[in-house]
Design an enzyme around this catalytic site. Structure first.
Site, PDB file in Angstrom:
ATOM      1  N   SER A 196       0.856  -1.187   0.000  1.00  0.00           N
ATOM      2  CA  SER A 196       0.000   0.000   0.000  1.00  0.00           C
ATOM      3  C   SER A 196       0.890   1.234   0.000  1.00  0.00           C
ATOM      4  O   SER A 196       1.707   1.403  -0.893  1.00  0.00           O
ATOM      5  CB  SER A 196      -0.951  -0.031   1.203  1.00  0.00           C
ATOM      6  OG  SER A 196      -1.876   1.037   1.133  1.00  0.00           O
ATOM      7  N   THR A 197       0.783   2.083   1.009  1.00  0.00           N
ATOM      8  CA  THR A 197       1.547   3.324   1.054  1.00  0.00           C
ATOM      9  C   THR A 197       3.048   3.042   0.950  1.00  0.00           C
ATOM     10  O   THR A 197       3.592   2.272   1.729  1.00  0.00           O
ATOM     11  CB  THR A 197       1.266   4.085   2.364  1.00  0.00           C
ATOM     12  OG1 THR A 197      -0.137   4.259   2.507  1.00  0.00           O
ATOM     13  CG2 THR A 197       1.954   5.435   2.368  1.00  0.00           C
ATOM     14  N   HIS A 223      -2.708  -1.266  -3.255  1.00  0.00           N
ATOM     15  CA  HIS A 223      -3.835  -0.368  -3.048  1.00  0.00           C
ATOM     16  C   HIS A 223      -3.694   0.863  -3.941  1.00  0.00           C
ATOM     17  O   HIS A 223      -2.792   1.683  -3.747  1.00  0.00           O
ATOM     18  CB  HIS A 223      -3.912   0.075  -1.581  1.00  0.00           C
ATOM     19  CG  HIS A 223      -4.161  -1.046  -0.632  1.00  0.00           C
ATOM     20  ND1 HIS A 223      -3.940  -0.939   0.727  1.00  0.00           N
ATOM     21  CD2 HIS A 223      -4.613  -2.314  -0.834  1.00  0.00           C
ATOM     22  CE1 HIS A 223      -4.254  -2.081   1.316  1.00  0.00           C
ATOM     23  NE2 HIS A 223      -4.658  -2.928   0.396  1.00  0.00           N
ATOM     24  N   MET A 317      -0.279   1.151   5.372  1.00  0.00           N
ATOM     25  CA  MET A 317      -1.072   1.440   6.561  1.00  0.00           C
ATOM     26  C   MET A 317      -2.142   0.372   6.743  1.00  0.00           C
ATOM     27  O   MET A 317      -2.660  -0.181   5.783  1.00  0.00           O
ATOM     28  CB  MET A 317      -1.728   2.817   6.407  1.00  0.00           C
ATOM     29  CG  MET A 317      -2.422   3.341   7.653  1.00  0.00           C
ATOM     30  SD  MET A 317      -1.263   3.780   8.971  1.00  0.00           S
ATOM     31  CE  MET A 317      -0.382   5.145   8.214  1.00  0.00           C
ATOM     32  N   ASP A 320      -4.292  -4.987   6.039  1.00  0.00           N
ATOM     33  CA  ASP A 320      -4.721  -5.815   4.916  1.00  0.00           C
ATOM     34  C   ASP A 320      -3.641  -6.849   4.577  1.00  0.00           C
ATOM     35  O   ASP A 320      -2.469  -6.511   4.423  1.00  0.00           O
ATOM     36  CB  ASP A 320      -5.007  -4.931   3.697  1.00  0.00           C
ATOM     37  CG  ASP A 320      -5.638  -5.720   2.556  1.00  0.00           C
ATOM     38  OD1 ASP A 320      -6.270  -6.754   2.827  1.00  0.00           O
ATOM     39  OD2 ASP A 320      -5.496  -5.286   1.392  1.00  0.00           O
TER      40      ASP A 320
END
Length: 375
Positions: A196-197, A223, A317, A320
């Site tokens: 993600s991030t 993401h 973050m 998941d």
């Protein structure tokens, strides 16, 4: 308190961004947001050492000094978390991905173009990403990417090359088959990756360091919105010695290839005619983030022997992927959690470690070597 430097050449955009940030109040216990303003990249570089912001929001298209030039200078001279604010166009997606590779932590897409009158639509996203970026780790000079690129060059130095000088792709050797069965001489039938991030830049660095004969298929859930994942897959394809594609329809999953889940949806694995396939699925209401890592790994557990599956959970973050990869580990699979020392945000991999689901906890510059050894 979170201090934010808003950099945009449009007075209208500066006012809109400032109003949304200051109106947010205390977010996630970080306290109120204080905003200072800059009109272009040159102003920003002068303001950063003076104002010492926790986060910078940075427009891409500006006179005097554009956003990418400013970003590269920030990373070299005054490393601080940067959130890009760019238009949601094909070119905007490409520029944003370049910014993420240069060191930006995250991005927010302007819903109405360069000067958006609809920024209120993304107010919650803006505030959330800015506050979270304040906690991110930022390293000067892109040292991780440089190290991984050196690893790639060393790994491919003696390998076969394409006519354009790039490493030969491994996919051609496997073009006629599906994923390996139990008679395979390898030990891995599938690699699933979640991030993600901070993920796009790391994926580029990791995949560019893969050897051209990497034989397992790799399926990725990053993401991102749908307007960005196509550009991400294209950028990874240009950097990686393996073929990379975005999954927009049902496709066979072949050895030595990389598959990127389409944004704003999920990706699931299934069996068709004895072979492994990947297909996009509408974003599942039971999952908070999309493409969902948990849903991807759960589907893999249903159709691939867990003992021949590798899961990799990278920076991001939240949590998941942590639950499903913990289950994968419990059923005999091998998992890698990116370590806290290299993760931009140690949320997702940290949760995998906390749940006891990590076979290895590794800094980013050791992950490709571990994967290669296992496969």
């Amino acid at each position: 308190m979170v201090k934010v430097l808003v950099v945009d050449d449009s007075a209208l955009m500066r006012k809109a961004l400032s109003s949304m940030l200051t109106a947010a109040g205390d977010v996630d216990g970080s306290g109120p947001v204080e905003v200072v303003l800059a009109r272009n990249g040159e102003d920003a570089l002068e303001a950063i050492p003076r104002e010492r912001p926790d986060v910078v929001t940075l427009d891409v298209n500006m006179p005097v000094m554009d956003g990418l030039t400013c970003l590269s200078r920030i990373m070299a001279e005054h490393p601080v978390p940067v959130v890009m604010v760019s238009s949601i166009t094909e070119r905007g997606a490409l520029v944003t991905l370049e910014a993420l590779e240069l060191g930006a932590v995250d991005y927010v897409a302007k819903p109405g173009g360069t000067v958006s009158l609809n920024m209120a639509e993304v107010a919650d996203e803006l505030v959330r990403k800015v506050v979270r970026a304040a906690r991110a780790r930022v390293r000067a000079g892109g040292s991780l990417t440089a190290r991984l690129r050196r690893q790639r060059e060393e790994a491919h130095a003696a390998g076969p090359r394409r006519r354009d000088g790039a490493p030969a792709r491994a996919g051609a050797a496997a073009a006629g088959g599906g994923t390996r069965g139990t008679g395979s001489t390898g030990s891995t039938d599938l690699v699933v990756v979640g991030s993600s991030t901070g993920g796009p830049a790391l994926l580029s660095a990791l995949f560019s360091a893969l050897p051209a004969d990497f034989s397992a298929p790799v399926v990725v859930a990053q993401h991102m919105p749908a307007s960005f994942t196509g550009a991400l897959a294209a950028r990874l394809d240009a950097a990686c010695p393996l073929p990379v594609q975005e999954v927009t329809a049902l496709v066979p999953v072949l050895p030595g290839r990389v598959y990127v889940a389409r944004g704003d949806a999920d990706l699931v694995l299934a069996r068709r005619g004895g072979g492994l396939v990947a297909r996009p699925a509408p974003a599942g209401a039971g999952y908070r983030w999309h493409p969902s890592v948990d849903r991807l790994v759960t589907s893999a557990l249903e159709v691939v022997d867990p003992r021949r599956t590798v899961g990799v959970l990278l920076t991001g973050m939240g949590d998941d992927g942590a639950q499903a990869m913990t289950e994968l580990h419990a059923r005999g699979g091998r998992t890698i959690a990116e370590s806290e020392e290299s993760a931009v945000v140690w949320g997702m991999p940290g949760q995998l470690v906390a749940r006891g689901g990590a076979t290895r906890v590794l800094p980013a510059d050791q992950i490709t070597a571990q994967l290669t050894g296992w496969v």
